[in-house]
Motif scaffolding. Structure first.
Motif, PDB file in Angstrom:
ATOM      1  N   LEU A 108      61.761 -72.535 -50.779  1.00 61.61           N
ATOM      2  CA  LEU A 108      62.371 -73.057 -51.998  1.00 61.61           C
ATOM      3  C   LEU A 108      61.448 -74.032 -52.737  1.00 61.61           C
ATOM      4  CD1 LEU A 108      66.115 -73.886 -52.275  1.00 61.61           C
ATOM      5  CD2 LEU A 108      64.479 -75.298 -53.474  1.00 61.61           C
ATOM      6  N   GLY A 109      60.866 -74.954 -51.992  1.00 56.88           N
ATOM      7  CA  GLY A 109      60.005 -75.965 -52.615  1.00 56.88           C
ATOM      8  C   GLY A 109      58.804 -75.338 -53.306  1.00 56.88           C
ATOM      9  N   ASN A 110      58.196 -74.336 -52.665  1.00 53.17           N
ATOM     10  CA  ASN A 110      57.010 -73.716 -53.245  1.00 53.17           C
ATOM     11  C   ASN A 110      57.346 -72.849 -54.447  1.00 53.17           C
ATOM     12  OD1 ASN A 110      54.241 -74.138 -51.812  1.00 53.17           O
ATOM     13  ND2 ASN A 110      55.788 -74.230 -50.210  1.00 53.17           N
ATOM     14  N   CYS A 111      58.419 -72.069 -54.352  1.00 51.93           N
ATOM     15  CA  CYS A 111      58.782 -71.204 -55.500  1.00 51.93           C
ATOM     16  C   CYS A 111      59.223 -72.043 -56.691  1.00 51.93           C
ATOM     17  CB  CYS A 111      59.883 -70.222 -55.113  1.00 51.93           C
ATOM     18  SG  CYS A 111      59.295 -68.951 -53.990  1.00 51.93           S
ATOM     19  N   LEU A 112      60.034 -73.082 -56.423  1.00 53.44           N
ATOM     20  CA  LEU A 112      60.469 -73.935 -57.542  1.00 53.44           C
ATOM     21  C   LEU A 112      59.289 -74.649 -58.187  1.00 53.44           C
ATOM     22  CD1 LEU A 112      63.733 -75.921 -56.776  1.00 53.44           C
ATOM     23  CD2 LEU A 112      63.389 -74.138 -58.475  1.00 53.44           C
ATOM     24  N   ALA A 113      58.309 -75.029 -57.362  1.00 51.84           N
ATOM     25  CA  ALA A 113      57.129 -75.715 -57.912  1.00 51.84           C
ATOM     26  C   ALA A 113      56.400 -74.802 -58.892  1.00 51.84           C
ATOM     27  CB  ALA A 113      56.201 -76.143 -56.781  1.00 51.84           C
ATOM     28  N   THR A 129      49.871 -76.330 -60.424  1.00 46.45           N
ATOM     29  CA  THR A 129      48.957 -75.951 -61.507  1.00 46.45           C
ATOM     30  C   THR A 129      48.863 -74.421 -61.508  1.00 46.45           C
ATOM     31  OG1 THR A 129      47.031 -75.908 -60.069  1.00 46.45           O
ATOM     32  CG2 THR A 129      47.549 -78.020 -61.096  1.00 46.45           C
ATOM     33  N   PRO A 130      48.370 -73.820 -62.587  1.00 46.12           N
ATOM     34  CA  PRO A 130      48.230 -72.356 -62.581  1.00 46.12           C
ATOM     35  C   PRO A 130      47.419 -71.868 -61.378  1.00 46.12           C
ATOM     36  CG  PRO A 130      47.891 -73.203 -64.790  1.00 46.12           C
ATOM     37  CD  PRO A 130      48.036 -74.402 -63.898  1.00 46.12           C
ATOM     38  N   GLU A 131      46.373 -72.605 -61.018  1.00 47.37           N
ATOM     39  CA  GLU A 131      45.550 -72.194 -59.867  1.00 47.37           C
ATOM     40  C   GLU A 131      46.351 -72.294 -58.578  1.00 47.37           C
ATOM     41  OE1 GLU A 131      44.649 -74.574 -62.067  1.00 47.37           O
ATOM     42  OE2 GLU A 131      43.290 -73.319 -63.242  1.00 47.37           O
ATOM     43  N   GLN A 132      47.137 -73.367 -58.460  1.00 48.58           N
ATOM     44  CA  GLN A 132      47.938 -73.520 -57.246  1.00 48.58           C
ATOM     45  C   GLN A 132      49.008 -72.437 -57.177  1.00 48.58           C
ATOM     46  OE1 GLN A 132      49.008 -77.688 -57.741  1.00 48.58           O
ATOM     47  NE2 GLN A 132      47.516 -78.332 -56.208  1.00 48.58           N
ATOM     48  N   ALA A 133      49.605 -72.111 -58.328  1.00 52.15           N
ATOM     49  CA  ALA A 133      50.635 -71.065 -58.356  1.00 52.15           C
ATOM     50  C   ALA A 133      50.050 -69.740 -57.868  1.00 52.15           C
ATOM     51  CB  ALA A 133      51.204 -70.927 -59.766  1.00 52.15           C
ATOM     52  N   THR A 134      48.857 -69.422 -58.357  1.00 53.65           N
ATOM     53  CA  THR A 134      48.199 -68.191 -57.927  1.00 53.65           C
ATOM     54  C   THR A 134      47.951 -68.220 -56.423  1.00 53.65           C
ATOM     55  OG1 THR A 134      47.112 -68.031 -60.055  1.00 53.65           O
ATOM     56  CG2 THR A 134      46.121 -66.773 -58.279  1.00 53.65           C
ATOM     57  N   ALA A 135      47.493 -69.373 -55.942  1.00 53.59           N
ATOM     58  CA  ALA A 135      47.173 -69.484 -54.513  1.00 53.59           C
ATOM     59  C   ALA A 135      48.439 -69.370 -53.655  1.00 53.59           C
ATOM     60  CB  ALA A 135      46.468 -70.811 -54.250  1.00 53.59           C
ATOM     61  N   ILE A 136      49.544 -69.918 -54.129  1.00 59.29           N
ATOM     62  CA  ILE A 136      50.800 -69.823 -53.357  1.00 59.29           C
ATOM     63  C   ILE A 136      51.187 -68.352 -53.213  1.00 59.29           C
ATOM     64  CG2 ILE A 136      53.296 -70.309 -53.398  1.00 59.29           C
ATOM     65  CD1 ILE A 136      52.597 -73.001 -54.806  1.00 59.29           C
ATOM     66  N   ILE A 146      65.671 -64.486 -52.432  1.00 56.82           N
ATOM     67  CA  ILE A 146      64.976 -63.409 -53.155  1.00 56.82           C
ATOM     68  C   ILE A 146      64.879 -63.724 -54.647  1.00 56.82           C
ATOM     69  CG2 ILE A 146      65.051 -60.960 -53.813  1.00 56.82           C
ATOM     70  CD1 ILE A 146      66.452 -60.403 -51.228  1.00 56.82           C
ATOM     71  N   TRP A 147      65.885 -64.392 -55.172  1.00 58.11           N
ATOM     72  CA  TRP A 147      65.818 -64.657 -56.619  1.00 58.11           C
ATOM     73  C   TRP A 147      64.674 -65.612 -56.942  1.00 58.11           C
ATOM     74  CZ3 TRP A 147      66.232 -69.062 -59.618  1.00 58.11           C
ATOM     75  CH2 TRP A 147      66.842 -70.199 -59.065  1.00 58.11           C
ATOM     76  N   LEU A 148      64.459 -66.569 -56.054  1.00 62.12           N
ATOM     77  CA  LEU A 148      63.376 -67.526 -56.299  1.00 62.12           C
ATOM     78  C   LEU A 148      62.015 -66.867 -56.134  1.00 62.12           C
ATOM     79  CD1 LEU A 148      64.994 -70.589 -54.601  1.00 62.12           C
ATOM     80  CD2 LEU A 148      63.934 -70.640 -56.850  1.00 62.12           C
ATOM     81  N   LEU A 149      61.905 -66.023 -55.111  1.00 63.24           N
ATOM     82  CA  LEU A 149      60.641 -65.317 -54.909  1.00 63.24           C
ATOM     83  C   LEU A 149      60.360 -64.405 -56.104  1.00 63.24           C
ATOM     84  CD1 LEU A 149      58.251 -64.555 -53.031  1.00 63.24           C
ATOM     85  CD2 LEU A 149      59.648 -62.684 -52.179  1.00 63.24           C
ATOM     86  N   CYS A 192      57.265 -64.504 -58.594  1.00 63.63           N
ATOM     87  CA  CYS A 192      56.398 -63.324 -58.734  1.00 63.63           C
ATOM     88  C   CYS A 192      56.231 -62.976 -60.209  1.00 63.63           C
ATOM     89  CB  CYS A 192      57.020 -62.099 -58.058  1.00 63.63           C
ATOM     90  SG  CYS A 192      56.958 -62.130 -56.272  1.00 63.63           S
ATOM     91  N   ILE A 193      57.317 -63.000 -60.941  1.00 64.58           N
ATOM     92  CA  ILE A 193      57.240 -62.611 -62.351  1.00 64.58           C
ATOM     93  C   ILE A 193      56.429 -63.640 -63.133  1.00 64.58           C
ATOM     94  CG2 ILE A 193      58.610 -62.213 -64.444  1.00 64.58           C
ATOM     95  CD1 ILE A 193      60.625 -60.818 -62.652  1.00 64.58           C
ATOM     96  N   LYS A 194      56.663 -64.902 -62.822  1.00 66.38           N
ATOM     97  CA  LYS A 194      55.917 -65.935 -63.553  1.00 66.38           C
ATOM     98  C   LYS A 194      54.409 -65.813 -63.308  1.00 66.38           C
ATOM     99  CE  LYS A 194      55.774 -70.743 -64.825  1.00 66.38           C
ATOM    100  NZ  LYS A 194      56.569 -71.925 -65.091  1.00 66.38           N
ATOM    101  N   THR A 195      54.030 -65.390 -62.101  1.00 64.23           N
ATOM    102  CA  THR A 195      52.598 -65.287 -61.804  1.00 64.23           C
ATOM    103  C   THR A 195      52.074 -63.871 -62.027  1.00 64.23           C
ATOM    104  OG1 THR A 195      53.239 -65.027 -59.492  1.00 64.23           O
ATOM    105  CG2 THR A 195      52.481 -67.190 -60.154  1.00 64.23           C
ATOM    106  N   GLY A 196      52.887 -63.045 -62.663  1.00 65.99           N
ATOM    107  CA  GLY A 196      52.416 -61.711 -63.034  1.00 65.99           C
ATOM    108  C   GLY A 196      52.342 -60.723 -61.885  1.00 65.99           C
ATOM    109  N   ARG A 197      53.264 -60.825 -60.911  1.00 65.88           N
ATOM    110  CA  ARG A 197      53.241 -59.891 -59.770  1.00 65.88           C
ATOM    111  C   ARG A 197      54.586 -59.215 -59.560  1.00 65.88           C
ATOM    112  NH1 ARG A 197      49.162 -62.861 -55.520  1.00 65.88           N
ATOM    113  NH2 ARG A 197      48.124 -64.087 -57.103  1.00 65.88           N
ATOM    114  N   PRO A 198      55.077 -58.500 -60.555  1.00 66.69           N
ATOM    115  CA  PRO A 198      56.409 -57.898 -60.404  1.00 66.69           C
ATOM    116  C   PRO A 198      56.494 -56.900 -59.258  1.00 66.69           C
ATOM    117  CG  PRO A 198      55.299 -57.034 -62.347  1.00 66.69           C
ATOM    118  CD  PRO A 198      54.460 -58.168 -61.839  1.00 66.69           C
ATOM    119  N   GLN A 199      55.364 -56.230 -58.974  1.00 66.54           N
ATOM    120  CA  GLN A 199      55.412 -55.231 -57.901  1.00 66.54           C
ATOM    121  C   GLN A 199      55.697 -55.874 -56.543  1.00 66.54           C
ATOM    122  OE1 GLN A 199      55.410 -51.941 -58.167  1.00 66.54           O
ATOM    123  NE2 GLN A 199      55.743 -51.828 -55.951  1.00 66.54           N
TER     124      GLN A 199
END
Ligand code: GLC
Length: 579
Positions: A411-416, A423-430, A484-487, A491-498
């Motif tokens: 929860l903490g990581n997805c909400l972040a 940051t965008p870089e951290q989001a990608t890394a998560i 699943i909703w948070l994941l 995923c969508i925010k970071t461009g990974r819908p698949q």
């Protein structure tokens, strides 16, 4: 409690109506458990390549009122070790990841969706004839305990599903009724709770003699361990913004009751004390993990929620030209800057940072200390060295003096990611880390609430021998479909819908067959949870929201926030003192 008959019409409450108002179980012993079809080599369930290139985060935070809400197409880049063509054999629909566009449901999903909507509608709770929330679980086969109540946090995915389905009235009713509960006197024994405290849950009490209904709320006085839910107020603010964003109706947020409610919630958290950190100090069990699990001090879940609530409130609070109002907004802004800096710098862990901590010196006293919290390298747990991929990272569970909780919390990581605390870089890394550790974090039922489980002696000490939180069960490394909703949103925010689609399809294999359990047990989430309720509403709603997000990514705007312009980029640890 009156539960809605299926298909009964949604109604909105007239605005100014007054209110009277064993040590490890079998699933835990799975050290040699393997995933089905995943014998010795454990091939990945998803392909390892990025589902698609991360898009610029500001493109994904959509203005729902604008007519140009379509997401930017993203161009797939072959992954590092080979071309997409040679590695897409696990992903028959790989082409659909070329764009972050809508992914329509399959015929199987259509049936499941119908079943889920029926279940969600059945779970609606009515107060004086109006829908005001959803019951936690509709499972009458076991003792109901408090699962027959409306939980604030549990209603969030239900509310999002209703909003995404164009049915905002139940959400508006919920927001108005619960904020009125805030002003009730709250006592635990002889101690009075802060004015801004919101309940964990409430139920509708029907007085048959007077034929009159009232709301009875629990602020923690009936909860296990008597802990007040810090997360409730934050979820309430986040939901108010989602309602405003989705309906375009700001009159609810502007209303005096809601403005005062927000102020009281935040004043509680912004009050000054002895803290040296901008993170929020809290007791164990004060959020979704509502039993003793070592989630106290400065847990990432609360920090992410706090950050998101501050940002949402900033967009809705009115200074009203009063000194007090303007001062609160100013304090929110300042706290956001400090909180973002602190979490981004000190909670962040990736391969390089882990290596630095591994080589830390201790007992550094001066301003130039690199090891600011005096973390002893010997406290690094063994599992972490294998778990940490070369690419990828995450916000660890907790940072406090000489104590870092290295567990990964969903929860903490997805909400972040959603609130742009990352940051965008951290989001990608998560997201990279989730892909790299798919088997561990998603397994056969998305998603692990935290990873890994606490076992043996540590379990005894940390949980106090909690028989419900044995290893790989419930809050201790269990898998929770609601997440699943948070994941999916992350995923969508970071461009990974698949990636989201893969997770949702896994859940679809089991959820209906198992009658929508609350959680799953085992290292890979293969077993229905030992004491899991069936027909758990947020499992149903989490699935619906995930599907809605995938079908129409513009829904993301309700729960996604842009990066703050006034937050400075992450500074090097050693120079932060002077900034
Ligand atoms: C359990 C969960 C909590 C949830 C409640 C109702 O207590 O730990 O997070 O809100 O059940 O579903």
């Amino acid at each position: 409690m009156t539960i809605a008959a299926l298909n009964s019409r949604e109604k909105e409450i007239p605005e100014f109506e007054s209110l009277a108002f064993e040590q490890n179980g079998s699933a835990g012993k799975e050290t040699d458990e393997e995933l089905p079809n995943n014998k010795a080599t454990r091939p990945p369930i998803i392909d390892r390549q990025k589902s698609c290139e991360p898009v610029l985060l500001h493109n994904m935070c959509l203005d729902l009122n604008s007519s140009t809400t379509s997401l930017q197409p993203v161009v797939h880049k072959p992954f590092e070790n080979g071309s997409a063509e040679t590695n897409n054999n696990h992903s028959p629909n790989f082409k659909s990841t070329l764009k972050n566009g809508p992914i329509p449901p399959s015929p199987t999903s259509v049936n499941l969706l119908r079943e889920a909507w029926e279940a969600l509608n059945r779970s609606r709770v009515y107060f004086r004839g109006y829908p005001i929330g959803t019951i936690a679980a509709l499972d009458h086969s076991v003792d109901e305990l408090n699962y027959n109540q409306v939980f604030i946090r549990d209603f969030v995915p239900s509310a999002l599903a209703f909003l995404m389905d164009g049915k905002p009235d139940i959400v508006k009713n919920f927001l108005l009724k619960t904020i009125r509960l805030q002003s009730k006197e709250k006592r635990i024994d002889r101690y009075k709770l802060g004015e801004g405290a919101m309940p964990a849950s409430f139920k509708v009490f029907h007085d048959s003699d007077k034929n009159y209904e009232t709301l009875v709320a629990d602020y923690g006085e009936s909860a296990i361990g008597r802990v007040a839910p810090i997360d409730s107020g934050f979820w309430w603010i986040i939901l108010l913004r989602a309602y405003t964003k989705s309906t375009g109706d700001s009159s609810l947020a502007d209303n005096v009751e809601c403005q005062t409610g927000m102020r009281l919630i935040l004043s509680l958290c912004l009050s000054e004390g002895f803290d040296t950190f901008p993170t929020l100090l809290c007791a164990d069990g004060s959020s979704m993990i509502d039993r003793r699990m070592g989630v106290y001090g400065y847990p990432i879940e609360i920090q992410s929620l706090f950050h998101m609530a501050l940002k949402c409130a900033k967009t809705m609070l009115k200074g009203d030209d009063s000194e007090e109002g303007e001062y609160l907004i100013e304090r929110i802004k300042r706290r956001l800057v400090a909180l973002s800096f602190h979490v981004r710098s000190y909670f962040w862990l990736d391969f390089q940072q882990l290596n630095k901590i591994y080589r830390y010196k201790t007992e550094e006293y001066s301003h130039t200390a690199v090891n600011k919290f005096n973390v002893i390298p010997e406290s690094l747990p063994e599992w972490l060295f294998d778990f940490m991929p070369t690419n990828g990272g995450y916000f660890i569970g907790n940072v406090s003096p000489a104590r870092m909780d290295f567990r990964w919390f969903c929860l903490g990581n997805c909400l972040a990611i959603l609130s742009s605390l990352a940051t965008p870089e951290q989001a990608t890394a998560i997201m990279d880390l989730i892909e790299e550790r798919w088997n561990e974090l998603v397994g056969v039922m998305p998603v692990k609430i935290c990873y890994p489980a606490i076992e043996g002696h540590e379990w005894r000490i940390v949980t106090g021998c909690d028989p419900k939180n044995t290893s790989w069960s419930y809050h201790n490394g269990g898998s929770w479909p609601v997440l699943i909703w948070l994941l999916t949103a992350a995923c969508i925010k970071t461009g990974r819908p698949q990636m989201a689609r893969n997770a949702i399809e896994l859940a679809e294999k089991h959820l209906s067959k198992d009658n929508w359990p609350e959680y799953y047990d085992g290292k890979y989430g293969r077993y229905v949870g030992k004491q899991a309720r069936k027909q758990q509403t947020w499992s149903v709603a989490g699935y619906l929201v995930a599907r809605k997000l995938l079908e129409d990514p513009s829904n993301l705007g309700m729960i996604s926030l842009d990066e703050e312009k006034d937050v400075k980029p992450v500074l090097k640890r050693s120079v932060s003192w002077s900034k």
